[in-house]
Write a protein that holds these residues in place. Structure first.
Motif, PDB file in Angstrom:
ATOM      1  N   VAL A  61      21.483  53.028  11.856  1.00 46.56           N
ATOM      2  CA  VAL A  61      22.315  54.133  12.215  1.00 46.56           C
ATOM      3  C   VAL A  61      23.603  53.401  12.823  1.00 46.56           C
ATOM      4  N   VAL A  62      24.920  53.977  12.437  1.00 44.89           N
ATOM      5  CA  VAL A  62      26.097  53.432  12.927  1.00 44.89           C
ATOM      6  C   VAL A  62      26.788  54.766  13.541  1.00 44.89           C
ATOM      7  N   ARG A  63      27.326  54.569  14.719  1.00 45.55           N
ATOM      8  CA  ARG A  63      27.973  55.462  15.477  1.00 45.55           C
ATOM      9  C   ARG A  63      29.510  54.928  15.775  1.00 45.55           C
ATOM     10  N   ARG A  64      30.491  55.675  16.036  1.00 43.59           N
ATOM     11  CA  ARG A  64      31.680  55.404  16.539  1.00 43.59           C
ATOM     12  C   ARG A  64      31.973  55.971  17.862  1.00 43.59           C
TER      13      ARG A  64
ATOM     14  N   ASP B  14      37.180  58.974  22.131  1.00 42.54           N
ATOM     15  CA  ASP B  14      38.468  58.477  22.776  1.00 42.54           C
ATOM     16  C   ASP B  14      38.151  58.361  24.199  1.00 42.54           C
ATOM     17  N   LEU B  15      36.967  58.791  24.581  1.00 44.70           N
ATOM     18  CA  LEU B  15      36.619  58.594  26.153  1.00 44.70           C
ATOM     19  C   LEU B  15      35.527  57.543  26.283  1.00 44.70           C
ATOM     20  N   GLY B  16      35.454  56.570  25.372  1.00 41.97           N
ATOM     21  CA  GLY B  16      34.768  55.291  25.294  1.00 41.97           C
ATOM     22  C   GLY B  16      33.091  55.803  25.135  1.00 41.97           C
ATOM     23  N   ARG B  17      32.662  56.892  24.774  1.00 42.18           N
ATOM     24  CA  ARG B  17      31.413  57.204  24.923  1.00 42.18           C
ATOM     25  C   ARG B  17      30.942  57.145  23.438  1.00 42.18           C
ATOM     26  N   ILE B  18      29.476  56.917  23.250  1.00 43.24           N
ATOM     27  CA  ILE B  18      28.708  56.764  22.115  1.00 43.24           C
ATOM     28  C   ILE B  18      27.252  57.574  22.209  1.00 43.24           C
ATOM     29  N   VAL B  19      27.215  58.453  21.068  1.00 42.15           N
ATOM     30  CA  VAL B  19      25.851  59.165  21.026  1.00 42.15           C
ATOM     31  C   VAL B  19      24.594  58.272  20.628  1.00 42.15           C
ATOM     32  N   ILE B  20      23.524  58.603  21.302  1.00 41.32           N
ATOM     33  CA  ILE B  20      22.457  57.791  20.817  1.00 41.32           C
ATOM     34  C   ILE B  20      21.833  58.728  20.006  1.00 41.32           C
TER      35      ILE B  20
ATOM     36  N   VAL C 236      23.666  45.627  24.883  1.00 44.14           N
ATOM     37  CA  VAL C 236      22.183  46.081  25.131  1.00 44.14           C
ATOM     38  C   VAL C 236      21.969  47.149  26.052  1.00 44.14           C
ATOM     39  N   LEU C 237      21.470  48.234  25.659  1.00 42.96           N
ATOM     40  CA  LEU C 237      21.106  49.314  26.504  1.00 42.96           C
ATOM     41  C   LEU C 237      19.738  49.219  26.740  1.00 42.96           C
TER      42      LEU C 237
END
Length: 184
Positions: free
Chosen positions: A6-9, A12-18, A45-46
């Motif tokens: 899985v690749v996510r971008r 603009d607020l620095g968030r990423i969706v898991i 690493v989360l």
């Protein structure tokens, strides 16, 4: 580390969706705390944050003391995994995911005692099969700042042993002390 493909971008607020599938598999819900680590090679690493996990050495020592004092198997969990075991079954329970039944007891802040030897004890880990392992059991939630964060469990494999008021008080005290350690 296991690749998911899985690749996510980053927005603009620095968030990423898991992705939902990963959140469901790892039991990460809305508001779940995550620790963020960085590696030298640029990896981020989360990791699910466990306040009780921070006390793992203290919890291990406490489980050993509970087991020696009562003669029973002592187990300390956070909301997801078993973090300390003493008195037996260490290799079967330590670092295992907790069962749905135990998860519900923790979430509902319930106190559970198997009252009679006829009653089937609650499974501690997801890996336990349905055969009867424990004949009596006391489970007490660990509460810190009003939130359930884990549990203290005392179990007996002896067929004729019932948990008394003394065991209930010992487990209650242990849960109270562990909860208060998290508030410091």
């Amino acid at each position: 580390m296991k690749a998911t493909g899985v690749v996510r971008r980053i927005d603009d607020l620095g968030r990423i969706v898991i992705p939902k599938e990963i959140r469901r598999t790892l039991r990460i819900g809305e508001g779940s705390p995550l620790e963020i680590f960085t590696e030298k090679d640029g990896e981020i690493v989360l990791k699910k944050y466990s306040p009780i996990g921070e006390l793992s050495e203290f919890a291990t020592n406490y489980a050993e003391t509970l087991s020696k004092t009562t003669g029973h198997i002592a187990c300390i969990t956070d909301k997801d995994t078993v973090i300390a075991v003493s008195g037996g079954l260490k290799k079967d329970l330590l670092e295992q995911n907790i069962s749905k039944e135990l998860e519900e007891i923790i979430e509902n802040k319930e106190i559970y005692t198997s009252k009679d030897n006829d009653e089937l004890a609650i499974p501690i880990s997801k890996n336990e099969n349905k055969e009867r392992i424990f004949h009596s059991q006391v489970i007490y939630p660990i509460v810190s700042d009003g939130d359930s964060v884990g549990s203290v469990v005392l179990m007996s494999k002896e067929p004729n042993k019932k948990m008394s008021e003394t065991e209930m008080k010992v487990v209650q005290s242990a849960a109270g002390i562990l909860g208060s350690q998290l508030e410091i």
